[in-house]
Each structure stands twice: as structure tokens, then as C-alpha cells.
Design an enzyme around this catalytic site. Sequence first.
Site, PDB file in Angstrom:
ATOM      1  N   CYS A   1       0.862  -1.146  -0.042  1.00  0.00           N
ATOM      2  CA  CYS A   1      -0.034   0.055  -0.027  1.00  0.00           C
ATOM      3  C   CYS A   1       0.692   1.290   0.011  1.00  0.00           C
ATOM      4  CB  CYS A   1      -1.019  -0.168   1.231  1.00  0.00           C
ATOM      5  SG  CYS A   1      -1.600   1.401   1.779  1.00  0.00           S
TER       6      CYS A   1
ATOM      7  N   THR B   1      -8.547  -0.031   6.509  1.00  0.00           N
ATOM      8  CA  THR B   1      -7.253   0.476   5.906  1.00  0.00           C
ATOM      9  C   THR B   1      -6.043   0.433   6.716  1.00  0.00           C
ATOM     10  OG1 THR B   1      -7.753   2.641   6.606  1.00  0.00           O
ATOM     11  CG2 THR B   1      -8.882   2.012   4.700  1.00  0.00           C
ATOM     12  N   VAL B   2      -5.022   0.482   5.984  1.00  0.00           N
ATOM     13  CA  VAL B   2      -3.533   0.486   6.432  1.00  0.00           C
ATOM     14  C   VAL B   2      -3.036   1.693   5.941  1.00  0.00           C
ATOM     15  CG1 VAL B   2      -3.158  -1.725   7.142  1.00  0.00           C
ATOM     16  CG2 VAL B   2      -2.776  -0.843   4.764  1.00  0.00           C
TER      17      VAL B   2
ATOM     18  N   TYR C   1      -5.360   6.581  -9.168  1.00  0.00           N
ATOM     19  CA  TYR C   1      -6.500   5.945  -8.768  1.00  0.00           C
ATOM     20  C   TYR C   1      -7.611   6.452  -9.444  1.00  0.00           C
ATOM     21  CZ  TYR C   1      -4.145   3.352  -4.898  1.00  0.00           C
ATOM     22  OH  TYR C   1      -3.196   2.760  -4.363  1.00  0.00           O
TER      23      TYR C   1
END
Length: 338
Positions: free
Chosen positions: A45, A112-113, A176
Site C-alpha cells: 500500500c 485500511t492501512v 486511482y
Amino acid sequence: MASYIAEAGEFTRDTKYIETRITADGRDGYPVQPDRYRLIVARACPWANRAIIVRRLLGLESALSIGFCGPTHDERSWTFDLDTGGVDPVLQIPRLQDAYFKRFPDYPKGITVPAIVDVPTGAVVTNDFAQMTLDLSTEWTPHHRDGAPQLYPDSLRDEIDDVNKRVYSEINNGVYRSGFAGSQGAYDAAYDRLFTALDWVSERLEKQRYLVGETITEADVRLFTTFARFDPVYHGHFKCNRSKLSEMPVLWAYARDLFQTPGFGDTVDFVQIKQHYYIVHADINPTGIVPKGPDLADWLTPHGREALDGKPFGNGTPPGPTLDVERVPAGHGPVGVR
């Protein structure tokens, strides 16, 4: 199977995170304390990669432990499938969602991370990735290593914030917007915005070694994690294909300069990066085939940016070698990056 393509056309990221902060004065109920918290990340990520880099540059390894999720996840949560028995050895949980639900039993959003977890209670404290790294620089200073860089110096904060705002909206999140676009029009607009911003960054970096000032700052960390993923993932998988990073001379030299700086390239796991995007985004890549390329050796070629003014750590020093238990696995990056 989770869907990542924006059915409405334009991809809009949900930016509402857990805003609780860990501060020196503990005003949110969580004071800075060594050995109390655990930083949970996934090497794949880009947002988590920022936290890994900042923690390493500042030398916080002995004050803030780290746990690594695997590169893939299902619709429910990131998982600790890299650990023995699939359980984090400190938190004793198989899924990061367990720490979220410990604090918010009905947590309605994505797991999430990066996330920081309060070890004594097992409850998540924050997943606000942007504020998290700033706080590591400003609130955890008593625990920084000798020679730690000033990643968010007072005199440059306004400029860093301005640069970060555009880098985030147009580049970090711009890839994204291109990759998750659900219509041709949305994709075309996102693509144009992304490469306009990349041209702006290239012009900025043509005559200066770093984004803001003469040393590495938070701004460079944030841009670097997108650049590390550009050719392996974003160029093809996300259709950001006007040019590869390696075909943009200024940006490619800048990226290699940072990659070869201790604390940057030694945190990058190209194998996990590719596994995450090409396997998890099944609606974009339904075969699940992970590409073999690109060649990683070029990341270690001379970049020539030493000729520009600027020193990576200013009057400070590079971090020492990566801890053995935190090394990127052999074969997951260019030979010789440690």
C-alpha cells in the site's frame, strides 16, 4: 468480490478517517509512549509505505513496533497471513478489522492501512495516514534517533502543505482516479489531470534536488511511494500510459535518487506491490495474472542529481541498516538494496 470501478464514472475517494491523534500532551487520550503502540502496515500500500519510510528515517523502530499484513485481502479486512499461524504476534489477531471493531463495534467503513493500534487495549487509535506521518515527525521527537532529518520543519510547513495538496489530489490519488474510472470521460479527465501534474513536478525538480527546500521532507516521501509503483502497476494496470516513469528523465532520476537513499528503496517490495494490485482488483484484472516485469535493475543506475544543490539529510545522517526482522525479502527488489 469487491468492485473497485466507479460505476458512476468518476472515482471519489472517501477521505473520512479516524482523526484521533497520538500526541505529546495526550489531548485525545493517547499520549506518546514508547512500546505502547503498534504500527500496522502492508508493504503493497502506498499510503502505508509512507509510514514505513518515515518511521525508519526518524529511527522510531525501538519506540513504535511494526506489524506487516500480507499483500492481498478480501472484502472484510487486511490479514496477517505473513505471520506464523496467520496471527499478529503482538496483537494476537488474524485480521486488522479485529482492532477496529475493538474500539468501534459497528465500524461501517473500510479497514485500511496504515493504522496505529493501542497494544494494551487492542483497539485501533487512528488510520489517518496523512496526519499520522506528520505526528511521527512532530509529536514523537524525544524518541527520534540522533541525526534524524527534519521532515516537516516549521519554516517550510506552508510550502510543504501546498505541494502535498496538489501532489495528493492530482498524482497520489490521480492514478486511482484513472484506474478506477467507470466511464471514458472520467478516465480521460483523470488522465489529463495526472500528466499535467507530473509535468508540473518535473519542471519543479529540473533545477532543485528535492520538492521543498534543500533536504528530504514529507513532500518527497509522499511523492516517492507513487513513483515506486508507477511502472510496475499504474502505467499498465491503471492505464496511466502516456509515458512510463522511466521515460520521463527528470522524474526518473529523482525517483532513483530517493530509491538509492537509505530509508526509501529498502522499504519497497515490488513483488507484494504487484500481487496486491493485480490480484485484489479482480474487476480490473479478472485473470489474476501478475506480470513478471519491469526490470528492477535500472533503479540502481546512476541518477546524477548530486550535481544539484541539496543534501538528503541536511546536517543529519542516514538511518542505519534495516533491522533483520523488517527487511524486504530477498528477490523482492533490486539486488543490493538493503
